[in-house]
Structure formats: C-alpha cells, structure tokens
Design an enzyme around this catalytic site. Structure first.
Site, PDB file in Angstrom:
ATOM      1  N   HIS A   1       0.792  -1.240   0.000  1.00 29.05           N
ATOM      2  CA  HIS A   1       0.000   0.000   0.000  1.00 29.05           C
ATOM      3  C   HIS A   1       0.821   1.284   0.000  1.00 29.05           C
ATOM      4  CE1 HIS A   1       0.804  -0.042   4.366  1.00 29.05           C
ATOM      5  NE2 HIS A   1       0.578   1.251   4.314  1.00 29.05           N
TER       6      HIS A   1
HETATM    7  C1  UD1 Z   1      -2.034   5.972   5.178  1.00 24.62           C
HETATM    8  C2  UD1 Z   1      -0.747   6.520   5.779  1.00 24.62           C
HETATM    9  C3  UD1 Z   1       0.302   5.420   5.801  1.00 24.62           C
HETATM   10  C4  UD1 Z   1      -0.209   4.189   6.537  1.00 24.62           C
HETATM   11  C5  UD1 Z   1      -1.539   3.755   5.947  1.00 24.62           C
HETATM   12  C6  UD1 Z   1      -2.120   2.650   6.774  1.00 24.62           C
HETATM   13  C7  UD1 Z   1      -0.254   8.907   5.372  1.00 24.62           C
HETATM   14  C8  UD1 Z   1       0.550   9.847   4.583  1.00 24.62           C
HETATM   15  N1  UD1 Z   1      -0.206   7.609   4.964  1.00 24.62           N
HETATM   16  O1  UD1 Z   1      -1.761   5.597   3.844  1.00 24.62           O
HETATM   17  O2  UD1 Z   1       1.449   5.883   6.497  1.00 24.62           O
HETATM   18  O3  UD1 Z   1       0.726   3.158   6.399  1.00 24.62           O
HETATM   19  O4  UD1 Z   1      -2.456   4.857   5.953  1.00 24.62           O
HETATM   20  O5  UD1 Z   1      -3.001   1.867   6.068  1.00 24.62           O
HETATM   21  O6  UD1 Z   1      -0.906   9.283   6.315  1.00 24.62           O
HETATM   22  N2  UD1 Z   1      -8.916   5.374   0.547  1.00 24.62           N
HETATM   23  C9  UD1 Z   1     -10.129   4.740   0.450  1.00 24.62           C
HETATM   24  N3  UD1 Z   1     -10.794   4.482   1.607  1.00 24.62           N
HETATM   25  C10 UD1 Z   1     -10.343   4.833   2.840  1.00 24.62           C
HETATM   26  C11 UD1 Z   1      -9.108   5.492   2.903  1.00 24.62           C
HETATM   27  C12 UD1 Z   1      -8.411   5.751   1.758  1.00 24.62           C
HETATM   28  O7  UD1 Z   1     -10.591   4.394  -0.631  1.00 24.62           O
HETATM   29  O8  UD1 Z   1     -11.024   4.560   3.838  1.00 24.62           O
HETATM   30  C13 UD1 Z   1      -8.166   5.634  -0.706  1.00 24.62           C
HETATM   31  C14 UD1 Z   1      -8.371   7.066  -1.216  1.00 24.62           C
HETATM   32  O9  UD1 Z   1      -8.375   7.036  -2.607  1.00 24.62           O
HETATM   33  C15 UD1 Z   1      -7.114   7.763  -0.742  1.00 24.62           C
HETATM   34  C16 UD1 Z   1      -6.067   6.653  -0.789  1.00 24.62           C
HETATM   35  O10 UD1 Z   1      -6.776   5.476  -0.426  1.00 24.62           O
HETATM   36  O11 UD1 Z   1      -6.765   8.848  -1.554  1.00 24.62           O
HETATM   37  C17 UD1 Z   1      -4.926   6.874   0.187  1.00 24.62           C
HETATM   38  O12 UD1 Z   1      -5.430   7.063   1.519  1.00 24.62           O
HETATM   39  P1  UD1 Z   1      -4.575   7.890   2.596  1.00 24.62           P
HETATM   40  O13 UD1 Z   1      -5.250   7.816   3.913  1.00 24.62           O
HETATM   41  O14 UD1 Z   1      -4.267   9.230   2.045  1.00 24.62           O
HETATM   42  O15 UD1 Z   1      -3.211   7.115   2.634  1.00 24.62           O
HETATM   43  P2  UD1 Z   1      -2.926   5.553   2.794  1.00 24.62           P
HETATM   44  O16 UD1 Z   1      -2.298   5.073   1.537  1.00 24.62           O
HETATM   45  O17 UD1 Z   1      -4.122   4.850   3.311  1.00 24.62           O
HETATM   46  N1  UDP Z   2      -3.868  -5.260   8.963  1.00 25.10           N
HETATM   47  C1  UDP Z   2      -5.163  -5.745   9.093  1.00 25.10           C
HETATM   48  N2  UDP Z   2      -5.822  -6.137   7.964  1.00 25.10           N
HETATM   49  C2  UDP Z   2      -5.249  -6.074   6.718  1.00 25.10           C
HETATM   50  C3  UDP Z   2      -3.934  -5.564   6.616  1.00 25.10           C
HETATM   51  C4  UDP Z   2      -3.262  -5.155   7.750  1.00 25.10           C
HETATM   52  O1  UDP Z   2      -5.702  -5.830  10.203  1.00 25.10           O
HETATM   53  O2  UDP Z   2      -5.908  -6.446   5.744  1.00 25.10           O
HETATM   54  C5  UDP Z   2      -3.156  -4.846  10.181  1.00 25.10           C
HETATM   55  C6  UDP Z   2      -1.809  -5.505  10.367  1.00 25.10           C
HETATM   56  O3  UDP Z   2      -1.962  -6.760  11.008  1.00 25.10           O
HETATM   57  C7  UDP Z   2      -1.080  -4.482  11.218  1.00 25.10           C
HETATM   58  C8  UDP Z   2      -1.629  -3.155  10.714  1.00 25.10           C
HETATM   59  O4  UDP Z   2      -2.853  -3.458  10.049  1.00 25.10           O
HETATM   60  O5  UDP Z   2      -1.430  -4.622  12.580  1.00 25.10           O
HETATM   61  C9  UDP Z   2      -0.675  -2.510   9.757  1.00 25.10           C
HETATM   62  O6  UDP Z   2      -1.312  -1.446   9.125  1.00 25.10           O
HETATM   63  P1  UDP Z   2      -0.924  -0.935   7.679  1.00 25.10           P
HETATM   64  O7  UDP Z   2      -0.201  -1.988   6.924  1.00 25.10           O
HETATM   65  O8  UDP Z   2      -2.164  -0.391   7.072  1.00 25.10           O
HETATM   66  O9  UDP Z   2      -0.007   0.327   7.995  1.00 25.10           O
HETATM   67  P2  UDP Z   2       1.516   0.523   8.412  1.00 25.10           P
HETATM   68  O10 UDP Z   2       1.831  -0.351   9.572  1.00 25.10           O
HETATM   69  O11 UDP Z   2       2.360   0.239   7.202  1.00 25.10           O
HETATM   70  O12 UDP Z   2       1.567   1.975   8.741  1.00 25.10           O
END
Ligand code: UD1
Ligand code: UDP
Length: 353
Positions: free
Chosen positions: A199
C-alpha cells in the site's frame, strides 16, 4: 489527568485498542477520529472487532492531497483542543493524522506524547518520514519501540523526554488467538501459502513498480493471499493492471480483520509486504519476511536475519524468495510497553500538577 488521543488510520485503531483501555484507568481520555480512513474494512471493522472506544469527536476529513487533508485536520482539531484543554495530546505512528494532531496541539502549547517515536527510513520522499521527523521535533514525550529509534533521535539532538518502551503492537499481537475459520474460508487448511500486502505510495503510484510487484507475487511458488488496500485497488484500475491480478495464484481479498490477519501471518510460509506493522508482526511469528522496499525503519529485523529487503523489482523479489534463507525466530512476549507509556504520562502529569 486529561488526555486527548488522536487516531484516524488503520494501524492507529489497532494501537489505540491496547493503549486506550489502560489509559482510561489513569486518565479521562477524549478520543478524536480524524476520519482519514473511512471504509468499513479500514476503520469500523476495528471498532467492532477490537476494544477501541467510540470516538468523542468524528472529524470525517476523508481523502485528499496531503496538504489539503492535513490542513482540514488542523482546522477541525484547533477548536476542539482549545475547548478540551487536555494535559497531553497522544498521537501514534507516522500518518497525516499524527502530524496534524502534533502540530495543532503544539501551537496551543499542549504537550504532545508520540507513541512509536524515533523510527526513520532516511527517505524524505516518503510522506511518513516527513510526518515522523516533524512530530518528533514537536513532541514532549517520545515513546520509542526500539533502541535504534532512541539512537535516531539522539542523532537529531533529541534526548529529553525519550523513553524506550517497546512496541505497543506486540501486546495486542501476543494476546490475539488464531481464528482458524479464516483458513477454512480461504481453503488454506494444511496448504502452503504466502501472505502479501502492498500500500505504500512510492510503490502503488508508480505503474512500473506496481506491475513488477504484482508479477512477482503471481510467480511465487505458493498461492498468495493479497488483502487489497483501497489505494492499491484504485491504482491497479487506473494503470490498467487488472490482468496481473487475474490469476488463480493470487487470492485477492478485501482488507481483513486484525485477528484474521494475525492468523495468516502465523500460518504463512512467507510474508511479502511494504507495511511497517505487517513486517514486525510476521517476524514476531517467526515467518520469513520479504520487505518490498529499499529501506526499513525496523532495521533490527534485517540485522537478526528474520527479514530481508527486496525492493520492488521482479527479479530481486524472485531471487530473494528463492535464495535467501531467513531465520525463523519467533519473538518472546515483550515486557509491557503500554503500562510503561501510561505510567510515564502519569508521572509527567504529577510532576507538573
Ligand atoms: C495511510 C498513511 C500510511 C499508513 C496507511 C495505513 C499517510 C501519509 N499515509 O496511507 O502511512 O501506512 O495509511 O493503512 O498518512 N482510501 C479509500 N478508503 C479509505 C481510505 C483511503 O478508498 O477509507 C483511498 C483514497 O483514494 C485515498 C487513498 O486510499 O486517496 C490513500 O489514503 P490515505 O489515507 O491518504 O493514505 P494511505 O495510503 O491509506
Ligand atoms: N492489517 C489488518 N488487515 C489487513 C492488513 C493489515 O488488520 O488487511 C493490520 C496488520 O496486522 C497491522 C496493521 O494493520 O497490525 C498494519 O497497518 P498498515 O499496513 O495499514 O499500515 P503501516 O503499519 O504500514 O503503517
């Protein structure tokens, strides 16, 4: 003691699920959900499945560019923090919700406690690295998960308020039993499989990297379960990469519950991931872990031989899985990082009260 905790993205719900219950034994906690994540499978699933208390404020900020999203959070947080006037604002990790919380609080002279402080990738192209560095420089209390994190802060001249507590994620992970149902549902009982998550912006937003990673996953010697983050799903469509996931080797599923994820991490032959949390958890399970990045904030995992960095190139991923012998070393339960943090907050409050 009054604490405002700010969460809003998947890993923050999971961290709050262990911190909030103990914090509430010591303090009045006001919980703010920024709404950075809003899909049921990225947020509600954790409120329902884990002990995350319902938020007192739901900001519903949603998705936008980094600047707009962070700005909207700041605008919404400012009057709430002004009204609540807590003794501490607690923020977790490295998301835009983390930085907005730390910045809004520090402008109001409210002390910030950062859980998961000090981690560094030394790659400023990552939005998370900017968020971490700035949050750490604004925080009064810095709760570090590793010794390396403490050293990183010292390199930046931050030594005051730094506490080595360990990783709060370990507490939940150690206390979460398997859900064998998920193996039945995915028809994986007693069958070798791999688990993958992708992601990170630097991978998903580059069509060549994303294609290479998907190709490499599809060519692994095991079927691969890939719980797809909505960001990745959108980019696959946008870059017309659907053909690369339309193979029987890849089991594309919706994002999973925490318990299902933990179960798969423990039973997989290998975990391939660009997630910070998943790489830590897979190593904790003793499952060989291939990090789909060029650097990691969790350098201890590489040094101990439990994980390897294999970037996003097809050949490098394939060669790493074929040739790298990783050490299977399930980690023993940690001392209690959550108690360490909560008791330190209480001591900090008592010394100023
Ligand atoms: C964010 C965090 C990242 C973290 C991740 C956990 C930042 C900069 N990034 O990344 O550090 O590892 O969360 O999962 O804060 N979207 C949906 N539904 C949702 C949320 C997001 O469809 O509920 C889509 C939207 O198109 C959005 C894109 O995902 O633009 C990215 O979402 P965003 O929250 O900006 O960043 P993540 O990639 O989720
Ligand atoms: N996780 C989850 N379901 C999923 C993918 C990840 O519950 O489908 C959990 C995972 O076990 C861990 C946390 O989400 O505890 C990690 O989050 P993510 O990978 O979104 O973000 P990051 O740690 O890279 O910021």
């Amino acid at each position: 003691m009054k604490v405002v905790s700010i969460i809003g993205a998947r890993p923050q719900y999971i961290k709050a699920a262990v911190v909030s219950p103990l914090l509430r034994q010591y303090a009045k906690e006001v919980l703010i959900d920024t709404g950075q994540h809003y899909d049921e499978k990225l947020s509600k699933i954790f409120y329902d499945g884990l002990a995350v208390p319902r938020p007192d404020y739901d900001l519903r900020v949603g998705s936008a560019t980094h600047g707009i999203q962070t700005g909207k959070m700041l605008m919404a947080l400012d009057p709430i923090l002004e009204k609540e006037r807590p003794d501490w604002v607690v923020v977790y990790g490295d998301t835009n919700s983390t930085l907005a919380g730390a910045l809004a609080a520090s402008k109001l002279h409210i002390p910030v406690a950062h859980i998961e402080a000090g981690l560094r990738s030394f790659n400023r192209a990552m939005p998370e690295e900017i968020n971490r560095v700035l949050t750490d420089h604004l925080a009064t209390k810095l709760y570090c998960p590793t010794k390396q994190a403490v050293n990183n802060l010292a390199q930046e001249g931050i030594t005051e308020g730094v506490v080595l507590c360990g990783d709060v994620m370990d507490v939940l992970w150690d206390n979460t039993p398997d859900n064998p149902e998920i193996l039945v549902q995915l028809r994986l009982q007693s069958k070798p499989f791999a688990l993958a998550t992708v992601h990170r912006q630097e991978t998903t937003d580059d069509p060549d990297k994303l294609r290479d990673v998907l190709k490499a996953l599809a060519d692994l010697p095991w079927p691969v379960v890939l719980p797809l983050h909505p960001r990745t799903r959108q980019r696959i469509e946008q870059f017309h990469l659907q053909a690369f996931i339309a193979t029987s080797q890849l089991h594309i599923v919706e994002p999973l519950s925490y318990q299902d994820m933990v179960t798969l991490e423990r039973h997989a032959q290998a975990v391939l991931t660009d997630s910070g949390g998943v790489q830590r958890e897979a190593c904790r399970a003793g499952t060989p872990t291939y990090i789909l990045r060029d650097e990691t904030e969790w350098t201890e995992l590489i040094e101990s031989g439990q994980a390897v960095l294999c970037g996003t190139h097809y050949e490098r991923i394939r060669d790493a899985v074929q040739h790298q012998r990783l050490r299977s070393r399930p980690t023993s339960p940690s001392s209690d990082p959550v108690r360490c943090i909560v008791e330190d907050l209480q001591r900090g409050y008592d010394s100023h009260a």
